[in-house]
Design a protein around this motif. Structure first.
Motif, PDB file in Angstrom:
ATOM      1  N   TYR A 106      33.875 -16.385  -0.402  1.00 16.22           N
ATOM      2  CA  TYR A 106      33.810 -14.930  -0.204  1.00 16.22           C
ATOM      3  C   TYR A 106      33.057 -14.217  -1.318  1.00 16.22           C
ATOM      4  O   TYR A 106      32.649 -13.064  -1.157  1.00 16.22           O
ATOM      5  CB  TYR A 106      35.224 -14.346  -0.106  1.00 16.22           C
ATOM      6  N   GLN A 107      32.841 -14.878  -2.465  1.00 19.34           N
ATOM      7  CA  GLN A 107      32.262 -14.190  -3.617  1.00 19.34           C
ATOM      8  C   GLN A 107      30.832 -13.706  -3.360  1.00 19.34           C
ATOM      9  O   GLN A 107      30.499 -12.571  -3.755  1.00 19.34           O
ATOM     10  CB  GLN A 107      32.290 -15.114  -4.837  1.00 19.34           C
ATOM     11  N   HIS A 151      46.459 -20.028  16.822  1.00 21.67           N
ATOM     12  CA  HIS A 151      47.440 -20.205  15.748  1.00 21.67           C
ATOM     13  C   HIS A 151      47.277 -19.081  14.736  1.00 21.67           C
ATOM     14  O   HIS A 151      46.629 -18.067  15.004  1.00 21.67           O
ATOM     15  CB  HIS A 151      47.257 -21.574  15.093  1.00 21.67           C
ATOM     16  N   SER A 152      47.815 -19.292  13.556  1.00 22.88           N
ATOM     17  CA  SER A 152      47.747 -18.266  12.517  1.00 22.88           C
ATOM     18  C   SER A 152      46.353 -18.233  11.887  1.00 22.88           C
ATOM     19  O   SER A 152      45.511 -19.105  12.129  1.00 22.88           O
ATOM     20  CB  SER A 152      48.803 -18.538  11.452  1.00 22.88           C
ATOM     21  N   LEU A 153      46.149 -17.215  11.044  1.00 19.54           N
ATOM     22  CA  LEU A 153      44.865 -17.070  10.364  1.00 19.54           C
ATOM     23  C   LEU A 153      44.668 -18.161   9.330  1.00 19.54           C
ATOM     24  O   LEU A 153      45.625 -18.659   8.719  1.00 19.54           O
ATOM     25  CB  LEU A 153      44.800 -15.701   9.667  1.00 19.54           C
ATOM     26  N   LYS A 154      43.424 -18.518   9.122  1.00 21.51           N
ATOM     27  CA  LYS A 154      43.101 -19.483   8.080  1.00 21.51           C
ATOM     28  C   LYS A 154      43.188 -18.828   6.706  1.00 21.51           C
ATOM     29  O   LYS A 154      43.062 -17.618   6.565  1.00 21.51           O
ATOM     30  CB  LYS A 154      41.688 -20.040   8.289  1.00 21.51           C
ATOM     31  N   THR A 155      43.397 -19.669   5.703  1.00 22.23           N
ATOM     32  CA  THR A 155      43.478 -19.155   4.327  1.00 22.23           C
ATOM     33  C   THR A 155      42.167 -18.509   3.917  1.00 22.23           C
ATOM     34  O   THR A 155      42.155 -17.486   3.217  1.00 22.23           O
ATOM     35  CB  THR A 155      43.835 -20.298   3.367  1.00 22.23           C
ATOM     36  N   LEU A 156      41.049 -19.094   4.350  1.00 18.71           N
ATOM     37  CA  LEU A 156      39.743 -18.514   4.017  1.00 18.71           C
ATOM     38  C   LEU A 156      39.605 -17.112   4.601  1.00 18.71           C
ATOM     39  O   LEU A 156      39.094 -16.203   3.934  1.00 18.71           O
ATOM     40  CB  LEU A 156      38.637 -19.424   4.543  1.00 18.71           C
ATOM     41  N   ASP A 157      40.076 -16.902   5.826  1.00 12.51           N
ATOM     42  CA  ASP A 157      39.990 -15.578   6.443  1.00 12.51           C
ATOM     43  C   ASP A 157      40.849 -14.568   5.704  1.00 12.51           C
ATOM     44  O   ASP A 157      40.426 -13.426   5.468  1.00 12.51           O
ATOM     45  CB  ASP A 157      40.423 -15.668   7.911  1.00 12.51           C
ATOM     46  N   LEU A 158      42.054 -14.975   5.302  1.00 16.73           N
ATOM     47  CA  LEU A 158      42.939 -14.056   4.579  1.00 16.73           C
ATOM     48  C   LEU A 158      42.347 -13.669   3.228  1.00 16.73           C
ATOM     49  O   LEU A 158      42.336 -12.492   2.847  1.00 16.73           O
ATOM     50  CB  LEU A 158      44.311 -14.706   4.388  1.00 16.73           C
ATOM     51  N   LEU A 159      41.839 -14.655   2.489  1.00 17.52           N
ATOM     52  CA  LEU A 159      41.260 -14.362   1.173  1.00 17.52           C
ATOM     53  C   LEU A 159      40.027 -13.472   1.295  1.00 17.52           C
ATOM     54  O   LEU A 159      39.843 -12.528   0.510  1.00 17.52           O
ATOM     55  CB  LEU A 159      40.889 -15.667   0.472  1.00 17.52           C
ATOM     56  N   THR A 160      39.178 -13.766   2.269  1.00 20.59           N
ATOM     57  CA  THR A 160      37.942 -12.987   2.412  1.00 20.59           C
ATOM     58  C   THR A 160      38.247 -11.543   2.789  1.00 20.59           C
ATOM     59  O   THR A 160      37.712 -10.604   2.182  1.00 20.59           O
ATOM     60  CB  THR A 160      37.036 -13.633   3.467  1.00 20.59           C
ATOM     61  N   MET A 161      39.104 -11.334   3.785  1.00 20.81           N
ATOM     62  CA  MET A 161      39.431  -9.962   4.196  1.00 20.81           C
ATOM     63  C   MET A 161      40.197  -9.214   3.120  1.00 20.81           C
ATOM     64  O   MET A 161      40.027  -7.996   2.965  1.00 20.81           O
ATOM     65  CB  MET A 161      40.222  -9.994   5.504  1.00 20.81           C
ATOM     66  N   LYS A 162      41.003  -9.923   2.339  1.00 17.63           N
ATOM     67  CA  LYS A 162      41.737  -9.274   1.248  1.00 17.63           C
ATOM     68  C   LYS A 162      40.787  -8.766   0.174  1.00 17.63           C
ATOM     69  O   LYS A 162      41.015  -7.710  -0.427  1.00 17.63           O
ATOM     70  CB  LYS A 162      42.746 -10.267   0.647  1.00 17.63           C
ATOM     71  N   ASN A 163      39.704  -9.495  -0.073  1.00 21.27           N
ATOM     72  CA  ASN A 163      38.730  -9.080  -1.094  1.00 21.27           C
ATOM     73  C   ASN A 163      37.707  -8.086  -0.564  1.00 21.27           C
ATOM     74  O   ASN A 163      36.968  -7.499  -1.359  1.00 21.27           O
ATOM     75  CB  ASN A 163      37.998 -10.298  -1.651  1.00 21.27           C
TER      76      ASN A 163
END
Length: 460
Positions: A106-107, A151-163
């Motif tokens: 995401y950076q 299923h649930s969201l991927k960790t990559l999706d959560l981190l990217t949208m959070k940032n």
């Protein structure tokens, strides 16, 4: 306050009711710009959906799944519909989600958004600005494509949208929604929204403060995330050609709201809330970035005494502070330089004393060696003189021996003529030079005889 306002009745037509028409004409003449960021894994259908949204075949090459890093590719297009011109910029994330280590995927996206904010801020801070002609490249909306896993969201999706939620307007969409049944799709939507809320991710909410669109926007907020299907292929359904995807089991119509949410997304994104997305980008996200940047530079609206401070006063205060800090650092550097010079001088003096001591020590050793050498030279000269004396004495003795040997040989010849033979052996003792010299004075005549006798004994 209302009593203090004068209210005048107009006596005739003035004409300022045409201001909205003037704004419309000026906006049409100037044109509009809109920037879309598409974030999603490779092959999830980002380019196809954008082509379907704007009903245009944008030239975009297919991306490989073997990109070592995430990079962003921006392309700008000039579109025109009726007499309205739109400068559309599409930013695609190439290689997103293809790496084994997705920790920093995401950076690059965050850096790109910040770079566009920084470019606009630098244009604002110029003395001679040209914002009227400036091409605004700030991202107005981010379409975040989610895989239809159920299923649930991927960790990559959560981190990217959070940032990204504090930097851009995020609209999540479920790509390739035709691969999931309606029942599973509805459950998936509920699960996604609950995970976004539980993780504190702020997505874009369609505005409800305008009465004209409040009802429809409120209903659309309950439909998030949109489940979409994209296709530029036309299939004949009934008596008309529609954009659809042909499957062996049937046809999925893109613009049919019973099949997917594509029409809802297009209306909410382009027809209804495009200007609100532009305003939210400037008033919310850019202003937050600008405020943080200016606070990092030391600017503030309130002074130490909680009084309003102008930008000029803050600049002068920072200038004086910087000047004082520079003088303090210069003084510290001068003192440090003087201290280091003194330390170097002390070290040089100590080294000089050590060198002087070593020089004196070597000089003393050299003097002692010189004395020893002179003493050895003196002894050697004495030995040479003694040797010369011995040599001279030996030469004298040798000459005398040769003379004596000649006379003895003659006597021996005379003896050989006589009957019989006689053997005569004479011995002598050679002592040290001092003893011989002492005896030489006392027994000079006898010593010569002994030597002569010795030579006679060797010459028989």
């Amino acid at each position: 306050k209302r009593e203090s306002i004068r209210s005048l009745t107009m006596s005739g037509h003035v004409g300022f009711e045409s201001l909205p028409d003037q704004l419309v004409n000026r906006s049409i003449q100037q044109g509009f710009c809109f920037n879309i960021l598409c974030v999603g894994e490779t092959g999830i259908g980002k380019s196809t959906l954008i082509d379907t949204l704007f009903n245009t075949n944008f030239e975009d090459q297919e991306s490989s799944h073997f990109c070592p890093h995430v990079k962003l590719k921006a392309q700008t297009y000039e579109l025109q519909e009726s007499n309205v011109r739109l400068k559309l910029t599409i930013v695609n994330t190439v290689g997103f989600g293809d790496q084994i280590n997705k920790e920093e995927s995401y950076q690059p996206i965050v850096d790109y958004i910040d770079a566009q904010f920084e470019a606009y801020l630098q244009e604002e801070l110029k003395i001679k600005r040209s914002l009227f002609n400036y091409h605004d490249s700030r991202i107005h909306v981010c379409l975040y494509f989610l895989s239809p896993t159920g299923h649930s969201l991927k960790t990559l999706d959560l981190l990217t949208m959070k940032n990204l939620d504090s930097k851009v307007n995020i609209i999540p969409v479920i790509a390739k929604a035709d691969t999931v049944s309606k029942t599973e799709l509805q459950k998936f939507k509920i699960k996604l929204m609950s995970e976004l809320v539980s993780n504190g991710i702020q997505i874009y909410q369609f505005p409800t403060d305008d009465d004209t669109v409040a009802r429809i926007n409120c209903a659309m907020n309950g439909q998030l995330p949109f489940a979409v299907v994209g296709s530029m292929d036309e299939v004949k359904v009934g008596n008309k050609m529609v954009k659809a995807r042909q499957y062996p089991w049937g046809v999925v119509q893109v613009e049919n709201e019973n099949h997917c949410d594509f029409v809802k997304l297009r209306e909410m994104l382009i027809c209804t809330n495009m200007e609100d997305l532009r305003e939210q980008t400037h008033a919310r996200h850019y202003e937050l970035y600008r405020r943080c940047k200016l606070e990092e530079m030391g600017f503030s609206d309130i002074g130490p005494e909680n009084k309003p401070v102008s930008l000029q006063e803050t600049y002068e205060a920072k200038r004086h502070e910087f000047h004082g800090e520079r003088q303090r650092k210069e003084e510290e550097m001068k003192q440090m330089f003087v201290q280091r010079v003194k330390e170097k001088e002390a070290i040089l003096k100590e080294a000089e004393r050590e060198l002087q001591a070593k020089f004196e020590h070597l000089k003393r050793i050299h003097q002692e060696e010189r004395v020893k050498l002179e003493e050895k030279k003196r002894l050697l000269d004495e030995d040479i003189i003694a040797f010369s004396k011995k040599k001279a004495t030996c030469e004298i003795f040798q000459n005398q021996s040769f003379l004596a040997t000649g006379s003895n040989l003659r006597k021996d010849k005379d003896r050989k003529k006589e009957p019989g033979y006689r053997f005569q052996l004479l011995c002598f003792d050679v002592r040290s030079s001092k003893t011989n010299c002492g005896r030489k004075d006392a027994e000079e005549g006898r010593g010569a005889t002994v030597q002569g006798g010795a030579m006679n004994s060797t010459g028989w």
